[in-house]
Scaffold this active site. Structure first.
Site, PDB file in Angstrom:
ATOM      1  NE  ARG A 132     -67.791   0.975  36.595  1.00 15.28           N
ATOM      2  CZ  ARG A 132     -67.039   0.067  36.216  1.00 15.28           C
ATOM      3  NH1 ARG A 132     -67.013  -0.195  34.856  1.00 15.28           N
ATOM      4  NH2 ARG A 132     -66.324  -0.636  36.977  1.00 15.28           N
ATOM      5  CE  LYS A 186     -52.510  -5.929  43.094  1.00 16.64           C
ATOM      6  NZ  LYS A 186     -52.645  -4.612  42.628  1.00 16.64           N
ATOM      7  N   GLY A 203     -48.303  -4.272  40.878  1.00 12.70           N
ATOM      8  CA  GLY A 203     -47.447  -3.100  40.194  1.00 12.70           C
ATOM      9  C   GLY A 203     -46.213  -2.956  40.868  1.00 12.70           C
ATOM     10  CG  HIS A 211     -51.389  -6.753  47.255  1.00 12.66           C
ATOM     11  ND1 HIS A 211     -50.322  -7.299  46.563  1.00 12.66           N
ATOM     12  CD2 HIS A 211     -51.379  -5.504  47.318  1.00 12.66           C
ATOM     13  CE1 HIS A 211     -49.525  -6.144  46.689  1.00 12.66           C
ATOM     14  NE2 HIS A 211     -50.270  -5.071  46.871  1.00 12.66           N
TER      15      HIS A 211
HETATM   16  N1  LIG Z   1     -49.811   3.094  42.846  1.00 17.62           N
HETATM   17  C1  LIG Z   1     -50.172   2.808  44.187  1.00 17.62           C
HETATM   18  O1  LIG Z   1     -49.735   3.379  44.947  1.00 17.62           O
HETATM   19  C2  LIG Z   1     -51.348   2.027  44.276  1.00 17.62           C
HETATM   20  C3  LIG Z   1     -52.053   1.465  43.176  1.00 17.62           C
HETATM   21  N2  LIG Z   1     -53.196   0.779  43.691  1.00 17.62           N
HETATM   22  C4  LIG Z   1     -54.029   0.382  42.319  1.00 17.62           C
HETATM   23  O2  LIG Z   1     -55.203   1.327  42.030  1.00 17.62           O
HETATM   24  C5  LIG Z   1     -56.147   0.518  41.565  1.00 17.62           C
HETATM   25  C6  LIG Z   1     -57.309   0.689  42.407  1.00 17.62           C
HETATM   26  O3  LIG Z   1     -57.256   0.039  43.618  1.00 17.62           O
HETATM   27  P1  LIG Z   1     -58.445   0.043  44.531  1.00 17.62           P
HETATM   28  O4  LIG Z   1     -58.816   1.330  44.867  1.00 17.62           O
HETATM   29  O5  LIG Z   1     -58.194  -1.007  45.535  1.00 17.62           O
HETATM   30  O6  LIG Z   1     -59.637  -0.689  43.707  1.00 17.62           O
HETATM   31  P2  LIG Z   1     -61.240  -0.491  43.847  1.00 17.62           P
HETATM   32  O7  LIG Z   1     -61.677  -1.490  43.105  1.00 17.62           O
HETATM   33  O8  LIG Z   1     -61.614  -0.393  45.331  1.00 17.62           O
HETATM   34  O9  LIG Z   1     -61.505   1.023  43.210  1.00 17.62           O
HETATM   35  C7  LIG Z   1     -61.648   1.045  41.832  1.00 17.62           C
HETATM   36  C8  LIG Z   1     -62.172   2.151  41.294  1.00 17.62           C
HETATM   37  O10 LIG Z   1     -62.342   2.576  40.039  1.00 17.62           O
HETATM   38  C9  LIG Z   1     -63.672   2.764  39.516  1.00 17.62           C
HETATM   39  N3  LIG Z   1     -63.680   2.693  38.202  1.00 17.62           N
HETATM   40  C10 LIG Z   1     -63.596   1.646  37.268  1.00 17.62           C
HETATM   41  N4  LIG Z   1     -63.756   1.795  36.110  1.00 17.62           N
HETATM   42  C11 LIG Z   1     -63.884   3.253  36.167  1.00 17.62           C
HETATM   43  C12 LIG Z   1     -64.428   4.382  35.196  1.00 17.62           C
HETATM   44  N5  LIG Z   1     -64.345   4.100  33.938  1.00 17.62           N
HETATM   45  N6  LIG Z   1     -64.297   5.557  35.467  1.00 17.62           N
HETATM   46  C13 LIG Z   1     -64.358   5.711  36.665  1.00 17.62           C
HETATM   47  N7  LIG Z   1     -64.245   5.031  37.749  1.00 17.62           N
HETATM   48  C14 LIG Z   1     -63.934   3.785  37.647  1.00 17.62           C
HETATM   49  C15 LIG Z   1     -64.179   1.630  40.234  1.00 17.62           C
HETATM   50  O11 LIG Z   1     -65.727   1.855  40.305  1.00 17.62           O
HETATM   51  P3  LIG Z   1     -66.830   0.591  40.142  1.00 17.62           P
HETATM   52  O12 LIG Z   1     -66.916   0.179  41.543  1.00 17.62           O
HETATM   53  O13 LIG Z   1     -68.051   0.954  39.476  1.00 17.62           O
HETATM   54  O14 LIG Z   1     -65.958  -0.695  39.206  1.00 17.62           O
HETATM   55  C16 LIG Z   1     -64.115   1.820  41.758  1.00 17.62           C
HETATM   56  O15 LIG Z   1     -64.646   2.864  42.396  1.00 17.62           O
HETATM   57  C17 LIG Z   1     -55.683  -0.877  41.438  1.00 17.62           C
HETATM   58  O16 LIG Z   1     -55.232  -1.114  39.887  1.00 17.62           O
HETATM   59  C18 LIG Z   1     -54.533  -0.931  42.212  1.00 17.62           C
HETATM   60  O17 LIG Z   1     -53.609  -1.952  42.033  1.00 17.62           O
HETATM   61  C19 LIG Z   1     -53.842   0.601  44.797  1.00 17.62           C
HETATM   62  C20 LIG Z   1     -52.945   1.200  45.907  1.00 17.62           C
HETATM   63  C21 LIG Z   1     -51.739   1.780  45.709  1.00 17.62           C
HETATM   64  O1  LIG Z   2     -54.055  -3.288  44.664  1.00 10.69           O
HETATM   65  C1  LIG Z   2     -53.730  -2.703  45.859  1.00 10.69           C
HETATM   66  O2  LIG Z   2     -53.945  -2.722  46.895  1.00 10.69           O
HETATM   67  C2  LIG Z   2     -52.163  -2.250  45.526  1.00 10.69           C
HETATM   68  N1  LIG Z   2     -51.721  -2.159  44.524  1.00 10.69           N
HETATM   69  C3  LIG Z   2     -50.613  -1.704  44.226  1.00 10.69           C
HETATM   70  C4  LIG Z   2     -49.667  -2.810  43.476  1.00 10.69           C
HETATM   71  O3  LIG Z   2     -50.135  -3.382  42.425  1.00 10.69           O
HETATM   72  O4  LIG Z   2     -48.511  -3.097  43.653  1.00 10.69           O
HETATM   73  C5  LIG Z   2     -49.998  -0.794  45.275  1.00 10.69           C
HETATM   74  C6  LIG Z   2     -50.073  -1.599  46.542  1.00 10.69           C
HETATM   75  O5  LIG Z   2     -49.278  -2.765  46.833  1.00 10.69           O
HETATM   76  C7  LIG Z   2     -51.438  -1.870  46.886  1.00 10.69           C
END
Ligand SMILES: NC(=O)C1=CN([C@@H]2O[C@H](COP(=O)(O)OP(=O)(O)OC[C@H]3O[C@@H](n4cnc5c(N)ncnc54)[C@H](OP(=O)(O)O)[C@@H]3O)[C@@H](O)[C@H]2O)C=CC1
Ligand SMILES: O=C(O)C1=N[C@H](C(=O)O)C[C@H](O)C1
Length: 269
Positions: A38, A162, A168, A158
């Site tokens: 961001r 989180k 999800g 988790h």
């Molecule tokens: N579908 C799947 O298999 C999985 C889904 N997830 C989901 O993925 C998402 C992220 O998880 P996780 O990596 O643990 O979270 P984190 O908080 O570690 O990472 C989120 C990232 O997104 C960034 N971000 C937020 N807003 C913006 C923006 N406007 N533009 C660009 N970047 C932005 C954050 O930046 P900043 O630090 O500046 O806020 C941060 O770097 C969650 O919703 C989680 O539930 C996670 C694992 C597996």
């Molecule tokens: O936030 C996470 O870490 C994860 N998010 C996803 C979810 O909301 O189910 C997938 C995974 O469990 C990890």
């Protein structure tokens, strides 16, 4: 020989973002061509490999999605709902496949993503791992086989960072259980019990969320009958499973016609 498909990672500094930068940059099937954060993030302008504490990857972190996606075929996005919804229109403009792992989306967010999918290929799943998507199928089958004498409870655990609940994945499992039973999840979901709740309502699907430490992600679907319980469980011990699924989805999506897809489509389950 033609170039490998170019991939951009949104939210590059996040837990999943870092995992994806590493996976894509090391992949023999794709090229990392962009990393987004961001505006105002302290990684913007730095080489993403160096920002992660490693060797330079020749990819500067950008806060300009259209510029970053100009040479990309796909963008992988595990960020936050507002960021994901905003990126969907830009990915459509850039004709990049949008792979969405972000959870915690509202119904309104999902409607906006469906609108973007009229012009873009969007692949979205609350969990991109093979194991969980298999568990979703098993949940539907068991729910079909067992009647309402078996109470369905979904328990997820988790890490302490989180921000959304139920996860999800828990919602995917709940949807599958409801489908197996031939009911609407919204009509039977119990999403938080506290105080004098009264006895459990037959046919409801309960959700419980545990948060703590560094747990990557654990999900149990409990079918509790009289005198017996069936428990389906998935335990994630490494976020690489989600990143691998997301890259697979991105490569699968390239060249597909616009529309909304999920991991079942990608995995052929
Ligand atoms: N579908 C799947 O298999 C999985 C889904 N997830 C989901 O993925 C998402 C992220 O998880 P996780 O990596 O643990 O979270 P984190 O908080 O570690 O990472 C989120 C990232 O997104 C960034 N971000 C937020 N807003 C913006 C923006 N406007 N533009 C660009 N970047 C932005 C954050 O930046 P900043 O630090 O500046 O806020 C941060 O770097 C969650 O919703 C989680 O539930 C996670 C694992 C597996
Ligand atoms: O936030 C996470 O870490 C994860 N998010 C996803 C979810 O909301 O189910 C997938 C995974 O469990 C990890």
């Amino acid at each position: 020989m033609s170039e490998l498909p170019g991939i951009v990672v949104n939210g590059a500094s996040g837990r999943m973002g870092r995992m994806l930068v590493k996976l894509v940059s090391e992949s023999p099937a794709a090229r990392l061509v962009g990393a987004l954060e961001r505006p105002g993030h302290d990684w913007v302008g730095q080489d993403v490999g160096e920002a992660m504490g490693g060797a330079a990857l020749g990819v500067p972190v950008s806060d300009d999605p259209l510029e970053a996606m100009a040479k990309a075929q796909a963008v992988i996005d595990f960020t936050a709902p507002a960021a994901t919804v905003a990126l969907a229109d830009l990915a459509a403009q850039a004709r990049a496949v949008h792979v969405i792992g972000t959870t915690g989306l509202t119904d309104d967010d999902i409607t906006r993503l469906a609108a973007a999918a009229r012009h873009a290929t969007i692949i979205r799943a609350g969990n991109m791992s093979l194991g969980v998507n298999l568990l979703v199928q098993l949940t539907r089958k068991v729910a079909e086989a067992l009647d309402e004498a078996f109470d369905i409870e979904i328990v997820e655990t988790h890490h302490k960072h989180k921000v959304d609940a139920p996860s999800g994945t828990a919602l995917m499992l709940g949807e599958a259980a409801a489908e197996g039973r031939g009911v609407e999840l919204d009509r039977v979901a119990d999403r938080g019990r506290d105080g004098i709740t009264g006895a459990r309502t037959e046919g409801h699907i309960g959700f419980s969320a545990i948060r703590g430490g560094d747990v990557v992600g654990e999900h149990d679907v409990i079918f509790a009958g009289t005198g017996e319980r069936v428990i389906l469980r998935h335990v994630a011990t490494d976020r690489a499973i989600f990143a691998r699924g997301a890259l697979k989805a991105a490569l699968w999506g390239i060249g597909r016609k616009p529309g909304s897809y999920d991991m079942m489509d990608v995995l052929g389950l």
